[in-house]
Design a protein around this motif. Structure first.
Motif, PDB file in Angstrom:
ATOM      1  N   VAL A 159      -3.660 -20.961 -11.535  1.00  0.00           N
ATOM      2  CA  VAL A 159      -3.482 -20.100 -10.378  1.00  0.00           C
ATOM      3  C   VAL A 159      -4.776 -20.107  -9.584  1.00  0.00           C
ATOM      4  O   VAL A 159      -5.859 -20.275 -10.146  1.00  0.00           O
ATOM      5  N   HIS A 160      -4.658 -19.932  -8.288  1.00  0.00           N
ATOM      6  CA  HIS A 160      -5.859 -19.859  -7.447  1.00  0.00           C
ATOM      7  C   HIS A 160      -5.513 -19.187  -6.139  1.00  0.00           C
ATOM      8  O   HIS A 160      -4.351 -19.148  -5.722  1.00  0.00           O
ATOM      9  N   THR A 161      -6.528 -18.638  -5.489  1.00  0.00           N
ATOM     10  CA  THR A 161      -6.335 -17.997  -4.193  1.00  0.00           C
ATOM     11  C   THR A 161      -7.567 -18.198  -3.338  1.00  0.00           C
ATOM     12  O   THR A 161      -8.691 -18.279  -3.850  1.00  0.00           O
ATOM     13  N   SER A 162      -7.349 -18.279  -2.032  1.00  0.00           N
ATOM     14  CA  SER A 162      -8.464 -18.357  -1.080  1.00  0.00           C
ATOM     15  C   SER A 162      -8.449 -17.153  -0.153  1.00  0.00           C
ATOM     16  O   SER A 162      -8.916 -17.210   0.976  1.00  0.00           O
ATOM     17  N   ALA A 163      -7.877 -16.040  -0.653  1.00  0.00           N
ATOM     18  CA  ALA A 163      -7.670 -14.860   0.184  1.00  0.00           C
ATOM     19  C   ALA A 163      -8.966 -14.141   0.543  1.00  0.00           C
ATOM     20  O   ALA A 163      -9.018 -13.413   1.532  1.00  0.00           O
ATOM     21  N   VAL A 164     -10.022 -14.316  -0.254  1.00  0.00           N
ATOM     22  CA  VAL A 164     -11.282 -13.612  -0.004  1.00  0.00           C
ATOM     23  C   VAL A 164     -12.139 -14.428   0.949  1.00  0.00           C
ATOM     24  O   VAL A 164     -12.358 -15.626   0.738  1.00  0.00           O
ATOM     25  N   ALA A 165     -12.629 -13.801   2.004  1.00  0.00           N
ATOM     26  CA  ALA A 165     -13.507 -14.482   2.955  1.00  0.00           C
ATOM     27  C   ALA A 165     -14.878 -14.686   2.328  1.00  0.00           C
ATOM     28  O   ALA A 165     -15.403 -13.798   1.647  1.00  0.00           O
ATOM     29  N   VAL A 166     -15.471 -15.848   2.561  1.00  0.00           N
ATOM     30  CA  VAL A 166     -16.759 -16.184   1.956  1.00  0.00           C
ATOM     31  C   VAL A 166     -17.890 -15.889   2.936  1.00  0.00           C
ATOM     32  O   VAL A 166     -17.771 -16.131   4.135  1.00  0.00           O
ATOM     33  N   ARG A 167     -18.979 -15.332   2.410  1.00  0.00           N
ATOM     34  CA  ARG A 167     -20.192 -15.160   3.201  1.00  0.00           C
ATOM     35  C   ARG A 167     -21.168 -16.250   2.775  1.00  0.00           C
ATOM     36  O   ARG A 167     -21.660 -16.231   1.632  1.00  0.00           O
ATOM     37  N   PRO A 168     -21.440 -17.247   3.619  1.00  0.00           N
ATOM     38  CA  PRO A 168     -22.354 -18.329   3.229  1.00  0.00           C
ATOM     39  C   PRO A 168     -23.685 -17.776   2.737  1.00  0.00           C
ATOM     40  O   PRO A 168     -24.264 -16.872   3.332  1.00  0.00           O
ATOM     41  N   GLY A 169     -24.152 -18.322   1.619  1.00  0.00           N
ATOM     42  CA  GLY A 169     -25.411 -17.898   1.024  1.00  0.00           C
ATOM     43  C   GLY A 169     -25.285 -16.766   0.035  1.00  0.00           C
ATOM     44  O   GLY A 169     -26.238 -16.466  -0.693  1.00  0.00           O
ATOM     45  N   ALA A 170     -24.129 -16.118  -0.037  1.00  0.00           N
ATOM     46  CA  ALA A 170     -23.931 -15.014  -0.975  1.00  0.00           C
ATOM     47  C   ALA A 170     -23.507 -15.545  -2.335  1.00  0.00           C
ATOM     48  O   ALA A 170     -22.894 -16.602  -2.453  1.00  0.00           O
ATOM     49  N   THR A 171     -23.823 -14.784  -3.380  1.00  0.00           N
ATOM     50  CA  THR A 171     -23.448 -15.138  -4.747  1.00  0.00           C
ATOM     51  C   THR A 171     -22.216 -14.343  -5.153  1.00  0.00           C
ATOM     52  O   THR A 171     -22.160 -13.127  -4.933  1.00  0.00           O
ATOM     53  N   TYR A 172     -21.258 -15.049  -5.757  1.00  0.00           N
ATOM     54  CA  TYR A 172     -19.996 -14.429  -6.145  1.00  0.00           C
ATOM     55  C   TYR A 172     -19.768 -14.590  -7.644  1.00  0.00           C
ATOM     56  O   TYR A 172     -20.091 -15.630  -8.233  1.00  0.00           O
ATOM     57  N   ALA A 173     -19.222 -13.538  -8.243  1.00  0.00           N
ATOM     58  CA  ALA A 173     -18.845 -13.556  -9.651  1.00  0.00           C
ATOM     59  C   ALA A 173     -17.343 -13.369  -9.755  1.00  0.00           C
ATOM     60  O   ALA A 173     -16.769 -12.479  -9.119  1.00  0.00           O
ATOM     61  N   VAL A 174     -16.693 -14.218 -10.554  1.00  0.00           N
ATOM     62  CA  VAL A 174     -15.247 -14.190 -10.734  1.00  0.00           C
ATOM     63  C   VAL A 174     -14.934 -13.985 -12.204  1.00  0.00           C
ATOM     64  O   VAL A 174     -15.568 -14.592 -13.084  1.00  0.00           O
ATOM     65  N   GLN A 175     -13.955 -13.145 -12.509  1.00  0.00           N
ATOM     66  CA  GLN A 175     -13.489 -12.962 -13.880  1.00  0.00           C
ATOM     67  C   GLN A 175     -11.975 -12.855 -13.888  1.00  0.00           C
ATOM     68  O   GLN A 175     -11.366 -12.332 -12.954  1.00  0.00           O
ATOM     69  N   LEU A 176     -11.349 -13.381 -14.920  1.00  0.00           N
ATOM     70  CA  LEU A 176      -9.905 -13.294 -15.111  1.00  0.00           C
ATOM     71  C   LEU A 176      -9.609 -13.167 -16.586  1.00  0.00           C
ATOM     72  O   LEU A 176     -10.397 -13.594 -17.443  1.00  0.00           O
ATOM     73  N   ARG A 177      -8.453 -12.590 -16.904  1.00  0.00           N
ATOM     74  CA  ARG A 177      -7.918 -12.619 -18.261  1.00  0.00           C
ATOM     75  C   ARG A 177      -6.740 -13.588 -18.249  1.00  0.00           C
ATOM     76  O   ARG A 177      -5.873 -13.512 -17.365  1.00  0.00           O
ATOM     77  N   VAL A 178      -6.693 -14.487 -19.210  1.00  0.00           N
ATOM     78  CA  VAL A 178      -5.674 -15.525 -19.226  1.00  0.00           C
ATOM     79  C   VAL A 178      -5.200 -15.737 -20.653  1.00  0.00           C
ATOM     80  O   VAL A 178      -5.951 -15.518 -21.626  1.00  0.00           O
ATOM     81  N   ARG A 179      -3.929 -16.144 -20.808  1.00  0.00           N
ATOM     82  CA  ARG A 179      -3.393 -16.455 -22.124  1.00  0.00           C
ATOM     83  C   ARG A 179      -2.242 -17.456 -21.992  1.00  0.00           C
ATOM     84  O   ARG A 179      -1.649 -17.600 -20.925  1.00  0.00           O
ATOM     85  N   ASP A 180      -1.981 -18.144 -23.114  1.00  0.00           N
ATOM     86  CA  ASP A 180      -0.856 -19.078 -23.231  1.00  0.00           C
ATOM     87  C   ASP A 180       0.198 -18.380 -24.078  1.00  0.00           C
ATOM     88  O   ASP A 180      -0.063 -17.997 -25.226  1.00  0.00           O
ATOM     89  N   VAL A 181       1.421 -18.187 -23.535  1.00  0.00           N
ATOM     90  CA  VAL A 181       2.444 -17.434 -24.256  1.00  0.00           C
ATOM     91  C   VAL A 181       3.528 -18.333 -24.845  1.00  0.00           C
ATOM     92  O   VAL A 181       4.590 -17.855 -25.238  1.00  0.00           O
TER      93      VAL A 181
END
Length: 933
Positions: A159-181
């Motif tokens: 899964v992926h999304t580009s919904a968040v606008a990026v601020r050039p030069g800013a640092t971003y942290a991403v976290q998700l919970r994922v599992r195989d069912v």
């Protein structure tokens, strides 16, 4: 540091996109920074005024010249242009999590089973990530699920999304919970951040992947946290985040995602449910003026407008031309050329003029400049005007060696369908012997193998029974023929479309006058090596233009489309040709105009209460926005671009049925405060003499209010409406006088100040055009002033000192309430069999008064009106009931003769031809009433 009293504000621009069909993409944005004041404004002044294009103005930081279109070293050089998507939105309450609630929570804010739009959340492994219910969700009760097929390659995003606008030069942290069912499977995954490039919708040009984790499949598999941190480059066109495969999938499985967060931080923080994102405006940048101050500081002051501005620049053709143009026309010879011409011209300009040629066995005639006529008045077409070509021969409709003139498409370089998938169209009126002795060819295309049998050919011809036939065949593959059910030798105009879709699963179709016949075609059923392509006769180019089966009659609109038309497409094109789309609802007309204008953005279009509009010939030469406004005027509805960029059309019923306010503004309990309220007893919108002109006929309908004329003088109002119903035109005149005969109080200004009163933020951000509100004012020592109104204009103003205001303009609601007269009606509580004399009914709307006060012995009742088992009975006695009753019994004077379904309607007698007991009074008028007691 987040200010808890101020929302997260995002001003975002999509440099990878162009006008995008007027639509605002869900992702692919760069965040830009306003330096000083910024403001948005959408709507109109009052309800009779034309809506204006929504506008956003600001001054953006351009100290480095990054937003200067002429800066060749700029990060987006070559991709700064007018009409690129732009949006401004606010998150409340403010949180570190920049995602939407639906993504962050795994879909907890929508129903399980919802398939999220691929523009919102995509997947390289599944075409449709879905919200599914889960008793073991990491948060809430839903999760996002995507299929991962066996052998899915490493690097594929689950899964992926580009919904968040990026601020050039800013640092971003991403976290998700994922599992195989899926039991017995495993996946190696990691969180990933990608930086988008200048190609809209393409995969990221560079990615940063976090630490990998192995998921062991199982129905109750535990959740695994994956995370990644990265700094956005100066050249980013957007940011794409999600979870991807580190190694290829060894088996097909289902992966689930929950607890998703993206934040501007050097490391992930505790997960937080994000606040609601409220759109303020979404549109297109129109201009990019740059300013450099004497101190050398750079600013860009773009003007952003919504889709209204784009639509106002599109000029519409007549309905038929517009309909054809929407299907990628290859060429179009309308045959409307002057009588002196020796050839017909391509109105598209893609091909040379097609000459009139004489066949091998002598000439016939082709007369240009012929008027459109038919055997019956309804037999012509009104979707276009002009003249047509008349074909004649000394021996029409007969076999070989026939003298004939024809249009030689091959002489203009057209030798068969230009594309392997195509649709051809031709309008015709047969006036020869009825039916032809043998056949009459409207269109004939032959390959070089005609001397052999079978050969390759495409033919459209009228056979000896008067039916229309479409034939396609390939060399040595045999042919496919479709034959119309109706005869076409009635001397009236008909429209034929026929086409072929290439490939092993292809089809061949024939459409006559909006109908549709098709047959599987497979491959090889279309000729190759074509040498002759002719209109008006069967012409064999291998035999020196030997002519036979000559057509006798009129032809126009000879063309080819690059699309293979569906049955719906054919019906639309026929409607445009025959009647210029007369008879469709205002909602359908609104959609049609948008399609003709090439608009592909989001829409929310009501059906409309005007169910039969006149011909759409009034759109010819109009800009699309003006044409849309005319539809709204006919409907007496409203339209606007909503804050999220959705083009919205509402019928007149939207305001009639909005009986309670969504928000109450005032100083009392449960009311929201405002800073300023300015009211005006408006005399500029007085109207006591209304004249309505019916667009299609020019007939006028009038209404006058004598008391208003005496009080204010004659105040005229004129309006053109394109409804086919004369009664509706008269009703429009009556309504306008009823509504505007007296001066009404309008709200010129209602100023809200949410930055000074933070509890007002979600209320102000949630306001939309057309929303009903109540405004109260309590003067000292005087009764409360109450104004019921609809929001017509919303303006937001933000300054650089942390202040924000929302300013509204409003129109009053109708002073006359609306009602629909109905019979007494309710429903059956049981499903009675035939032969019963006692019926149990459910309580109608009134369960306070006893049933015996509502109906009486001797009254006739209809059981099941409008159904096959409808019957009339007579009341003998009425059962006992007390206030609050739910069911009661009615005894009839004679047994019923029909069985009925539970829930069938029981009602008083209805007028002739009426089956709706809840709304049957067809003679009620504005300011009138009808009572039956």
């Amino acid at each position: 540091m987040i200010n808890p009293n101020w929302p997260i504000i995002e001003d975002a621009w999509a440099p990878a996109y162009g006008a995008n069909g007027g639509g605002v993409p869900a992702g692919g944005y760069v965040q830009v920074t306003p330096l000083h004041q910024s403001s948005t404004r959408r709507g109109r002044q009052y309800e009779l005024d034309q809506i204006q294009a929504g506008e956003y103005t600001s001054s953006l930081d351009n100290a480095t010249g990054a937003l200067d279109p002429t800066n060749t070293a700029g990060p987006w050089y070559g991709h700064i242009a007018p009409y690129q998507p732009f949006r401004k939105r606010a998150q409340w309450p403010p949180t570190p999590n920049l995602l939407t609630q639906v993504l962050a929570s795994g879909g907890d804010t929508v129903a399980a089973g919802t398939v999220l739009s691929p523009d919102v959340v995509g997947s390289d492994t599944d075409t449709a990530p879905t919200v599914v219910a889960s008793g073991t969700a990491w948060v809430g009760s839903n999760v996002l699920q995507a299929a991962v097929p066996v052998s899915t390659a490493a690097g594929s995003r689950i899964v992926h999304t580009s919904a968040v606008a990026v601020r050039p030069g800013a640092t971003y942290a991403v976290q998700l919970r994922v599992r195989d069912v899926t039991a017995g499977t495993s996946l190696s995954v990691a969180a990933v951040i990608g930086w988008l490039g200048p190609t809209p919708g393409a995969a990221p040009v560079t990615t940063v992947t976090g630490a990998s984790s192995t998921l062991t499949g199982g129905a109750s598999a535990p959740w695994t946290l994956v995370a990644v941190t990265a700094t956005a480059p100066a050249t980013a066109y957007g940011m794409d985040i999600g979870v991807s495969l580190v190694a290829g999938a060894g088996a097909t499985c289902a992966a689930q995602v929950d607890g998703w967060q993206v934040e501007r931080a050097a490391a992930p923080s505790a997960w937080t449910m994000p606040g609601t994102w409220y759109p303020l405006i979404a549109g297109l940048t129109e201009r990019w003026p740059s300013v450099w101050t004497t101190e050398g500081y750079g600013e860009v002051q773009p003007t952003t407008t919504d889709a209204v501005a784009l639509l106002s620049q599109v000029t519409l053709a007549d309905p038929l031309t517009a309909e054809i143009s929407s299907h990628r026309p290859v060429y179009l010879y309308t045959c409307a050329d002057p009588a002196e011409a020796a050839a017909v011209t391509d109105t598209i300009g893609a091909y040379p003029a097609v000459p009139i040629r004489a066949g091998k066995y002598g000439a016939g005639s082709v007369t240009l400049g012929t008027d459109i006529t038919a055997t019956t008045p309804a037999g012509t077409y009104t979707g276009a005007s002009g003249t047509v070509a008349r074909f004649a021969s000394s021996a029409p409709g007969t076999g070989s060696a026939t003298p004939a003139d024809y249009l030689s498409l091959d002489a203009a370089g057209i030798r068969g369908p230009v594309n392997s998938t195509y649709t051809r169209l031709i309008a015709f009126r047969y006036i020869g012997a009825a039916p032809p002795t043998t056949a009459a060819d409207l269109w004939c295309t032959l390959d070089s193998h005609h001397a052999q049998n079978p050969s390759g050919t495409i033919r459209l011809y009228i056979d000896s029974t008067g039916k229309l036939n479409a034939l396609t065949s390939g060399f040595f593959t045999g042919g496919l023929t479709l034959t119309s059910a109706a005869s076409v030798t009635d001397g009236n105009w008909h429209l034929a479309l026929f086409g072929y879709s290439a490939g092993s699963s292809g089809n061949f179709f024939l459409s006559l006058d909006g109908g549709y016949l098709s047959t599987p075609a497979g491959s090889g059923y279309s000729p190759t090596g074509i040498v002759s392509d002719s209109i008006g006769a069967f012409v064999d180019g291998t035999l020196g233009a030997a002519t036979s089966f000559a057509f006798s009659g009129d032809l126009s609109y000879v063309g080819e489309l690059a699309d293979f038309l569906s049955s719906t497409d054919c019906a639309n094109l026929y409607a445009a040709w025959r009647s210029a789309c007369s008879g469709e609802s205002t909602g359908a007309r609104y959609r049609r105009i948008l399609r003709y204008a090439g608009y592909t953005g989001a829409t929310n279009i009501a059906t409309g209460q005007t169910t039969s509009m006149g011909p759409a010939t009034d759109i010819t030469g109009q800009d699309a926005f003006t044409a849309l406004t005319s539809v709204v005027t006919t409907e007496n509805g409203e339209h606007f671009v909503s804050a999220d960029g959705t083009l919205t059309f509402k019928g007149r019923d939207a305001r009639y049925n909005a009986t309670t306010p969504a928000v109450i503004f005032g100083e009392g309990a449960g009311e929201y405060p405002y800073e300023e309220c300015a009211l005006d007893l408006d005399s500029t919108h007085l109207a006591n003499m209304a004249t309505i002109t019916q667009t299609g006929t020019g007939q006028t309908f009038a209404a006058t209010d004598a008391a208003s004329v005496a009080a204010y003088g004659a105040r005229t109002f004129t309006r053109d409406i394109n409804a086919t119903s004369a009664g509706e035109c008269q009703d429009a005149a009556n309504h306008l006088v009823s509504r505007y005969r007296n001066a009404l109080t309008r709200v010129t200004t209602l100023r809200l100040h949410p930055s000074a009163y933070p509890a007002l933020w979600p209320v102000a951000l949630g306001l939309e055009l057309g929303m009903r509100v109540r405004i109260k004012r309590r003067p000292f020592g005087a009764p409360v002033i109450t104004v019921e109104a609809f929001i017509e204009s919303i303006q937001w103003d933000f300054d650089d000192r942390g202040e924000a205001w929302c300013v509204l303009q409003c129109s009053p609601v109708d002073t006359t309430p609306y009602a629909v007269f109905s019979s007494w009606h309710t429903t059956m509580n049981v499903a009675p069999l035939a032969g019963i004399t006692t019926l149990t009914i459910n309580a109608p709307t009134d369960n306070v008064n006893p049933l015996s006060a509502q109906i009486y012995p001797g009254l006739s009742l209809i059981l099941g009106p409008g159904t096959a088992t409808q019957e009339t009975v007579t009341v003998k006695t009425v059962g006992f009931s007390v206030p609050g009753w739910a069911t009661a019994n009615i005894v009839f004077t004679a047994p019923t003769t029909q069985a009925h379904a539970g829930g069938d309607v029981v009602c008083e007698p209805l007028p002739a031809g009426v089956t709706n007991a809840a709304a049957y009074d067809s003679v009620s008028t504005f300011d009138g009433s009808a009572f039956a007691y």
